[in-house]
Design an enzyme around this catalytic site. Structure first.
Site, PDB file in Angstrom:
ATOM      1  N   HIS A  25       0.837  -1.202   0.000  1.00 13.30           N
ATOM      2  CA  HIS A  25       0.000   0.000   0.000  1.00 13.30           C
ATOM      3  C   HIS A  25       0.869   1.248   0.000  1.00 13.30           C
ATOM      4  CE1 HIS A  25      -3.329   2.707   0.888  1.00 13.30           C
ATOM      5  NE2 HIS A  25      -4.133   1.705   0.595  1.00 13.30           N
ATOM      6  N   HIS A  26       0.421   2.275  -0.732  1.00 16.32           N
ATOM      7  CA  HIS A  26       1.202   3.510  -0.827  1.00 16.32           C
ATOM      8  C   HIS A  26       1.307   4.214   0.525  1.00 16.32           C
ATOM      9  CE1 HIS A  26       3.265   6.722  -2.752  1.00 16.32           C
ATOM     10  NE2 HIS A  26       2.767   6.532  -3.946  1.00 16.32           N
ATOM     11  N   ALA A  27       0.392   3.929   1.445  1.00 19.74           N
ATOM     12  CA  ALA A  27       0.506   4.480   2.795  1.00 19.74           C
ATOM     13  C   ALA A  27       1.698   3.895   3.538  1.00 19.74           C
ATOM     14  CB  ALA A  27      -0.775   4.220   3.586  1.00 19.74           C
TER      15      ALA A  27
END
Length: 457
Positions: free
Chosen positions: A138-140
């Protein structure tokens, strides 16, 4: 519990079934000498035996997922490694076509927010004495620079090194996932006062930076602005299904063009994309009269840290209204110089805050119908992430190539991400399966665009 930076939480807040917010990477490996028919399945079993998982790969949003879970991380004390590390067989005949099709499907579904938000798939059955791996996070959790650094640090430049471990399992043992190490504030209750205080620190100085941007952009006309981009076939509502295409080009060819023109490697890469997009849209009868505008992420990291996000954004005129390749390259070079000059003297936090302004339409676009009535801030996102310069090995298996997969957004149906590896410039094109037809054709047009630049110089 760890408070999540705003630059991380925004990727969770913006996510929906139609808009997965994860990045990925496709890695191709040559089987080492003497590898038997069970090499890949044994490789997968060895990965599952490495139960020592680093804290970064234990992180998951704190529940409940729909509220505070989008603003804070917690550690998973009972990580299920068999869920995260998988083995898939390619359908026959195991060509690159089948590999890209499987990768496209894997990249199209959401990560489970109740678990650490990453997956790793080993792909068997690839022609040419090879196998592949697909990494998804995930980009988070990770940005592109972090992901490549993790990959580079986990592999080896020595083909005889048999101690290589995957990115989630450090070489230096910490503890097994049955007793996860705690973040400094893992057990503390969520403190809203602390969260607001940290947010205030992040946006301090934003007002002065905004005034500078307005002066530079409007009075001195020295920057490419949001909302000057024309409407295009890419700026439409999208679905969650993905299509992926990938190919590499020798860096020597790109360097020859940049040396002859006094530009940069990034400029030449953008000119390749400009020429390819121009021909692609001309063939489809969809090329706008005004030039396309690309959003170019730039890394703001000043250290070797991994995890989280540290990115700014430059808007670049792609000059797709110009037929001559050198004219396009010159315009791109000048546009990038102006964009970089706007941020000169600003702090990392100021650049991050200002870079969020062109992304506002992406957030607004999640409201049904808004994409059709709001102008696009830009037409296509193009990233260039520097990668390893030397060949890397995983316990004797040479990595042939690494191809990045990124995020198409609502109103941004195509994403182009590029990285360098061992003398090659590797392109990864990720598009909405429904709205970007014949994505594979863009690879041939990229090659034609580079040939045009070479002939022009």
């Amino acid at each position: 519990m760890a408070i999540m930076p705003v630059t991380d939480s925004m990727f969770l807040l913006a996510e929906s079934r139609e808009h997965p917010m994860h990045v990925g990477g496709l890695q191709l490996f040559e089987l080492p000498d003497g590898a038997g028919p069970d090499y890949v399945s044994e490789f997968h079993r060895q990965l599952l035996s490495l139960v020592d998982v680093s804290p970064l790969f234990r992180r998951r949003p704190r529940g409940p997922v729909g509220s505070v879970g989008q603003f804070a991380w917690t550690g998973d004390d009972h990580l299920d490694l068999e869920y995260h590390v998988r083995l898939s067989g390619l359908p026959r005949p195991g060509r690159v076509r089948e590999l890209l099709e499987l990768t496209s499907r894997l990249h199209g579904y959401l990560l489970d927010r109740h678990r650490p938000m990453w997956e790793f798939t080993v792909m068997d059955g690839l022609q040419g004495n090879r196998f592949a791996t697909y990494t998804k996070a995930h980009h988070a959790l990770l940005d592109g620079v972090s992901a490549l650094r993790l990959l580079q640090s986990s592999l080896s430049e020595d083909p005889s090194d048999m101690a290589v471990r995957p990115p989630w399992s450090p070489r230096v043992r910490t503890d097994v996932f049955g007793s996860a190490p705690r973040d400094r504030d893992h057990d503390s209750a969520f403190d809203p006062v602390r969260a607001v205080t940290e947010l205030a620190k992040e946006v301090r100085g934003f007002g002065a930076a905004t005034v500078k941007l307005v002066n530079e952009a409007f009075r001195e006309q020295s920057a490419t602005l949001s909302f000057q981009a024309p409407r295009s076939m890419f700026n439409v509502p999208i679905t969650g299904a993905r299509r992926f295409a990938a190919q590499g080009w020798p860096l020597d060819r790109i360097k020859a063009v940049l040396k002859a023109t006094g530009t940069t490697m990034n400029d030449v890469m953008l000119a390749m994309c400009s020429g390819a997009l121009r021909k692609y849209m001309l063939d489809l009868g969809t090329l706008p009269e005004k030039p396309l505008v690309a959003a170019i992420p730039m890394s703001l990291r000043t250290d070797r840290s991994v995890g989280g996000n540290a990115i700014g954004l430059i808007l670049c005129d792609l000059a797709t209204d110009r037929a001559e390749p050198l004219d396009r390259l010159t315009t791109i070079h000048e546009s990038m110089l102006r964009g970089k000059a706007v941020y000169h003297g600003m702090s990392r936090l100021q650049i991050t805050a200002l870079s969020a302004l062109p992304l506002i339409p992406l957030a607004v676009g999640t409201i049904p119908g808004m994409i059709r009535i709001t102008p696009p801030a830009f037409n296509v996102l193009i990233s260039n992430v520097p990668g390893p310069r030397k060949p890397l090995y995983w316990n004797g298996a040479r990595m042939q190539g690494v191809y990045p997969l990124s995020i198409p957004y609502e109103g941004q149906a195509l994403n182009i991400t590029v990285t360098s590896y061992a003398g090659s410039l590797e392109f990864g094109l990720t598009g909405c399966r429904r709205t970007v037809p014949h994505l594979q054709r863009l690879l041939g047009l990229l090659d034609e665009s580079l040939e045009e630049l070479e002939k022009a110089v």
